[in-house]
Design a protein around this motif. Structure first.
Motif, mmCIF file in Angstrom:
data_model
loop_
_atom_site.group_PDB
_atom_site.id
_atom_site.type_symbol
_atom_site.label_atom_id
_atom_site.label_comp_id
_atom_site.label_asym_id
_atom_site.label_seq_id
_atom_site.Cartn_x
_atom_site.Cartn_y
_atom_site.Cartn_z
ATOM 1 N N ARG A 71 0.857 -1.192 0.000
ATOM 2 C CA ARG A 71 0.000 0.000 0.000
ATOM 3 C C ARG A 71 0.893 1.242 0.000
ATOM 4 N NH1 ARG A 71 -5.015 -1.798 4.015
ATOM 5 N NH2 ARG A 71 -5.813 -3.420 2.612
ATOM 6 N N ASP A 74 0.406 5.580 2.357
ATOM 7 C CA ASP A 74 0.962 6.051 3.636
ATOM 8 C C ASP A 74 2.481 5.991 3.678
ATOM 9 O OD1 ASP A 74 -1.432 6.704 4.947
ATOM 10 O OD2 ASP A 74 -1.822 4.597 5.364
ATOM 11 N N ASN A 77 4.158 8.248 6.058
ATOM 12 C CA ASN A 77 3.937 7.992 7.489
ATOM 13 C C ASN A 77 4.725 6.794 8.004
ATOM 14 O OD1 ASN A 77 2.109 10.081 8.131
ATOM 15 N ND2 ASN A 77 0.479 8.985 7.082
ATOM 16 N N VAL A 78 5.239 5.966 7.071
ATOM 17 C CA VAL A 78 5.995 4.797 7.499
ATOM 18 C C VAL A 78 7.253 5.254 8.228
ATOM 19 C CG1 VAL A 78 7.314 2.788 6.735
ATOM 20 C CG2 VAL A 78 5.114 3.305 5.679
ATOM 21 N N THR A 81 5.269 6.302 12.665
ATOM 22 C CA THR A 81 4.415 5.607 13.632
ATOM 23 C C THR A 81 4.836 4.148 13.727
ATOM 24 O OG1 THR A 81 2.746 4.802 12.056
ATOM 25 C CG2 THR A 81 2.514 7.075 12.835
ATOM 26 N N ARG A 83 2.601 1.808 13.468
ATOM 27 C CA ARG A 83 1.548 1.024 12.805
ATOM 28 C C ARG A 83 1.704 0.935 11.287
ATOM 29 N NH1 ARG A 83 -1.208 4.745 15.611
ATOM 30 N NH2 ARG A 83 -2.196 5.565 13.723
ATOM 31 N N HIS A 84 2.180 2.014 10.662
ATOM 32 C CA HIS A 84 2.162 2.065 9.209
ATOM 33 C C HIS A 84 3.241 1.171 8.583
ATOM 34 C CE1 HIS A 84 -0.131 5.798 10.053
ATOM 35 N NE2 HIS A 84 -0.760 5.445 8.955
ATOM 36 N N THR A 86 4.420 -0.444 4.392
ATOM 37 C CA THR A 86 4.124 -0.513 2.954
ATOM 38 C C THR A 86 3.849 -1.948 2.534
ATOM 39 O OG1 THR A 86 6.518 -0.539 2.591
ATOM 40 C CG2 THR A 86 5.378 1.547 2.267
ATOM 41 N N ARG A 231 0.047 -7.984 11.884
ATOM 42 C CA ARG A 231 -0.682 -7.431 13.030
ATOM 43 C C ARG A 231 -1.128 -8.551 13.973
ATOM 44 N NH1 ARG A 231 -5.702 -3.323 12.381
ATOM 45 N NH2 ARG A 231 -4.063 -2.144 11.335
ATOM 46 N N ASN A 241 4.210 -3.491 18.364
ATOM 47 C CA ASN A 241 4.149 -3.183 16.930
ATOM 48 C C ASN A 241 4.786 -4.311 16.135
ATOM 49 O OD1 ASN A 241 7.131 -2.494 16.543
ATOM 50 N ND2 ASN A 241 6.538 -1.062 18.167
ATOM 51 N N ASP A 278 11.031 -1.610 7.160
ATOM 52 C CA ASP A 278 9.808 -1.805 6.372
ATOM 53 C C ASP A 278 10.105 -1.812 4.879
ATOM 54 O OD1 ASP A 278 6.713 -1.466 5.919
ATOM 55 O OD2 ASP A 278 7.700 0.046 4.691
#
Length: 880
Positions: A71, A74, A77-78, A81, A83-84, A86, A231, A241, A278
């Motif tokens: 995805r 975002d 934002n990776v 946070t 949570r984010h 790719t 998750r 996380n 990530d």
């Protein structure tokens, strides 16, 4: 709850649904197949859309997958946070008109409570506020207390697009405990705090939404569920996380080791570590699935991820390119499930290494300039960078806009994007004007003809090169005419034609049209919209009128040469895939009677050995005399047979498939030989890059290869004569002369350096002082850039503390170097900035580090003027 790793969870999920009668399918590639609405696969159901819509029959009405997803929304934002991400893997089970809500809910509950051993008291669910059916199943059949069932609105629990299949959702949440709560007495699923984590979304596709917003129940509703593997693993293992779970944490630990930075000690460093952790998975899987870096589409996503991760490596103090070496860590940890990673390891590493090296060439210079811009903004108390400056960074130094934005954002600054976009549009206008308006004129002609012509031509040229037909329309000077007379030019439309109209990269046929009244030369043939074929004719004698019988005859020799080259492009396409990888795709072609041109996606120039291997494979297939078959199939039949189709091409219901033995099969409307032996021979003339990620091969076949060999023979004889040897000894003689030449060049350089050294004291004596520091700005002709650098080093060794700027020029080629001792750098001297301004006077540019830089120019007459600027530049830089 069971503490399980990613691979165990994936295996348990798929096995569970296999027990429930589901087909466990392998993950589809990240590049969508036959779906132009998606750039990359971003959800488990995305590759299964044809089964949900009914366009294709699924292999089984129950399926389960663990789908690779990327995805891109975002990316910024990776890292910021926990949570984010790719790249992630999406677990899912699907029903195509088979089971529905009760089974989907029951099995989800069974998996979570029995296989995962999650306490029932820790599970909450949400349902769409109007979905009483789902509420009752959860409450009455599964036994979830009403206090742990939350009703939410459309925004949270209803899945739909503008039109098409849609339906309510039901989500499963895990309660992580009061230590994660926000403290609100109304805290429950839907709250923004971290207590309730949504792990599984069950979508009940039961309606069809029309363009008026009406919802009609589907006769055979579907089930589409999705659960993020990472998750789920984080929650099951009590991790905060996804970066704390194996094997993702293995990547994070390696980043720590490479950088020497400990995770958890600095928010800024933690962001960089997370970005690399990530992005490394994303880029490895993207390259594995055939994506290569480029400036558009999914190639740009990959380029952006590589460059973002590379920059964050630099922020952590990692000096060398490192991503390509870390690829093996991802492959080793995910190869059991995704065997293609190991199969393509060398290719993945090479592509990422090349992209890192390309970025290395631009990043340092761009960062230095951007730092100057940031300092200027800070000094002037401004918070927005001029879009023109941002465009200069992008256009001149190759510095990506998104990277400029990200760096500015870290400093609390922004960018004037509207001004940037204006500059981009100006550049596009300049490019369009440079190309001229010939293409536009061609489109205007076609538009005019399209409005005139109300019929189509029936092409018969696959089987016939000459036939009797009838003129349907004659166009002269863009107007319908009754006839074409001797000496006149115009367009003739025929009822049937053997002439192939230019399309699909193949040029149009030439030939003649004639009858008892006259003869016309067909100098070109074009195919336009609605299969209209235009014959561009020059009348040689007599006249041809409208609605007359004529004979249309194709130039057989020219057509046959075109066919040879077209069949050779198919062999070449397949050979490229075999030698350099399945990521190769056709990006354009031109097939004429003289030669063929083939553009393809690839990340670097081909090596000589690769070109030789490709050429050999094509010739082997020619010498094997493979039969060339033409098959008429539906598009689906052709694809199921394995035929290659162009991603952006539009195809009808029936497609023409060219099958060359068992070697190649492509969808193609062009003309071909009947047997590969008719191609004769194949020779690659050149291989070059034409755009980022696009390479081009030009080649010849048949008689042209014979002509090429004769030409090479003649040149070899001439070369032997010039070298005063025989043809067999050309190479050894050339090597001897080359070695002699190198020896002489070294002697010349030695003498130049000796001469320059003799002038060293004169150069030192020319030094002057600016605010207490010694400066030399001198012209030294007859040297190359290496000689200037060596001379600069000699002077520094003798003087101890000095700034040196030297220039040299020859044949309007100018070189400058600037070098400074470290003590002057600490006082504010920046060689890169000085040499850049100096070079501008000679219509050049350059830059570099504070202690060493170089530049080039074009006007050697301005070298002295350029060097005279040094004093003022130094004066401005000194912090006194």
């Amino acid at each position: 709850m069971k503490k399980l790793g990613l691979h165990q969870l994936r295996k348990m999920f798929l096995e569970f649904f296999q027990e429930k009668g589901h087909l466990a399918a392998k993950s589809f590639p990240l590049v969508p197949k036959d779906d132009k609405s998606l750039l990359l696969i971003n959800a488990g159901m995305a590759p299964l859309k044809p089964y949900f819509s009914g366009a294709k029959e699924p292999p089984r009405k129950r399926m389960t997958t663990c789908q690779k997803c990327v995805r891109t929304g975002d990316i910024d934002n990776v890292g910021k946070t926990d949570r984010h991400a790719t790249f992630f893997e999406m677990l899912g089970n699907f029903s195509f008109g088979d089971y529905f809500k009760i089974e989907a809910i029951r099995w989800a509950w069974e998996f979570m409570t029995e296989r995962m051993e999650v306490s029932k008291e820790d599970l909450w669910v949400s349902v769409y506020k109007d979905d009483e059916e789902a509420y009752k199943i959860w409450n009455e059949q599964i036994g979830v207390p009403s206090k742990r069932i939350v009703k939410l609105g459309k925004e949270d629990n209803f899945w739909e697009l503008e039109t098409g299949p849609c339906g309510p959702c039901s989500e499963i949440y895990i309660d992580r405990g009061e230590e994660y709560t926000c403290g609100s007495p109304t805290c429950k699923p839907g709250c923004e705090c971290d207590r309730y984590v949504e792990v599984w979304n069950l979508v009940f596709t039961q309606f069809e939404k029309d363009d008026r917003g009406n919802y009609t129940p589907l006769p055979n509703p579907n089930i589409d569920t999705g659960m993020g593997l990472e998750r789920l693993a984080a929650v099951m293992n009590g991790a905060d996380n996804i970066f704390e779970i194996e094997p993702i944490s293995t990547i994070l630990n390696e980043v720590e080791k490479l950088s020497g930075v400990k995770y958890g000690e600095s928010k800024k460093d933690d962001m960089s570590i997370r970005v690399i952790t990530d992005h490394l998975r994303a880029i490895t899987f993207l390259v594995s699935d055939g994506v290569i870096p480029s400036n558009e589409g999914r190639g740009y996503v990959l380029r952006r991820l590589i460059r973002r991760a590379s920059r964050h490596g630099k922020l952590l103090g990692i000096k060398d390119n490192f991503l390509y070496n870390m690829v093996k860590l991802v492959i080793d940890n995910w190869k059991e499930e995704y065997q293609e990673l190991e199969e393509r390891e060398v290719q993945i590493s090479k592509i990422i290494k090349i992209e890192e090296e390309k970025f290395e060439e631009t990043i340092d210079q761009g960062l230095n300039i951007l730092k100057e811009y940031i300092k200027e903004l800070t000094d002037k108390k401004l918070d927005k960078l001029d879009g023109i400056k941002a465009f200069k960074l992008y256009d001149t130094y190759g510095f990506p806009l998104d990277l400029t934005k990200e760096i500015l954002e870290e400093e609390g600054l922004s960018i004037d994007e509207s001004a940037f976009n204006e500059e981009m549009e100006k550049q596009r206008d300049r490019a369009r004007k440079a190309r001229g308006d010939s293409d536009d004129n061609g489109w205007k002609i076609e538009e005019n003809l399209s409005s005139i012509i109300g019929t189509e031509t029936y092409f018969k040229g696959y089987d016939k090169l000459s036939l009797e037909t009838e003129t349907l329309m004659i166009i002269k000077e863009n107007e319908v005419s009754e006839e074409l007379k001797e000496g006149e030019e115009g367009i003739i439309i025929l009822k049937e034609t053997p002439f192939y109209g230019e399309s699909g990269g193949q040029i149009g046929d030439h030939g003649i049209v004639y009858n008892n009244c006259g003869k016309g030369i067909v100098k070109d043939t074009k195919k336009i919209s609605d299969d209209k074929i235009l014959h561009f004719v020059v009348m040689k004698n007599g006249k041809i009128g409208n609605n007359e019988k004529v004979v249309a005859s194709v130039d057989n020799k020219k057509r046959y040469s075109i066919a040879r080259n077209h069949s050779a492009t198919h062999l070449l396409h397949k050979a490229l895939k075999e030698v350099i990888g399945e990521h190769v795709n056709q990006a354009g072609s031109l097939v004429t009677d003289e030669r063929l041109r083939f553009d393809f996606t690839h990340f670097q120039g081909l090596e000589i050995k690769e070109i030789e291997q490709i050429e050999k494979i094509v010739n082997d297939k020619i010498f094997e005399s493979l039969e060339v078959l033409v098959l008429e199939k539906t598009l689906e039949e052709a694809k199921e047979m394995g035929a290659t189709a162009l991603f952006d091409e539009k195809y009808g219901d029936k497609v023409r498939t060219i099958k060359i033995g068992d070697f190649s099969m492509e969808l193609c409307g062009g003309t071909h030989v009947n047997n590969t032996s008719e191609i004769g021979m194949f020779k690659i003339l050149s291989e070059s890059g034409i755009a980022s990620g696009i390479r081009r091969i030009e080649a010849i076949t048949g008689y042209k290869v014979y002509e090429y060999i004769n030409d090479m023979e003649n040149k070899a004889l001439q070369l032997a004569e010039l070298l005063k040897t025989n043809r067999e000894n050309i190479v050894s003689r050339a090597k001897t002369l080359n070695q002699e030449n190198k020896t002489l060049e070294k002697e010349i350089e030695r003498l130049k350096m000796k001469l320059a050294s003799s002038k060293t004291q004169d150069i030192i004596d020319s030094a002057y002082e600016v605010k207490g520091i010694k400066v030399i700005a001198n012209r030294v002709d007859g040297m190359d850039i290496n000689g200037l650098r060596q001379l600069g080093d000699q002077i520094k060794d003798k003087m101890g503390s000095v700034l040196i700027v030297l220039g040299t020029g020859k044949d309007n080629k100018v070189n400058f170097i600037a070098t400074a001792t470290q003590d002057l750098v600490k006082q504010g001297i920046h060689c890169g900035n000085i040499v850049r301004e100096v070079a501008k006077v000679t219509h050049g540019g350059g830059g570099g580090r504070p202690n060493m830089a170089q530049a080039g120019g074009k006007d050697s007459s301005k070298i002295d003027e350029a060097l005279s600027k040094v004093k003022g530049l130094v004066n401005n830089q000194l912090k006194i």
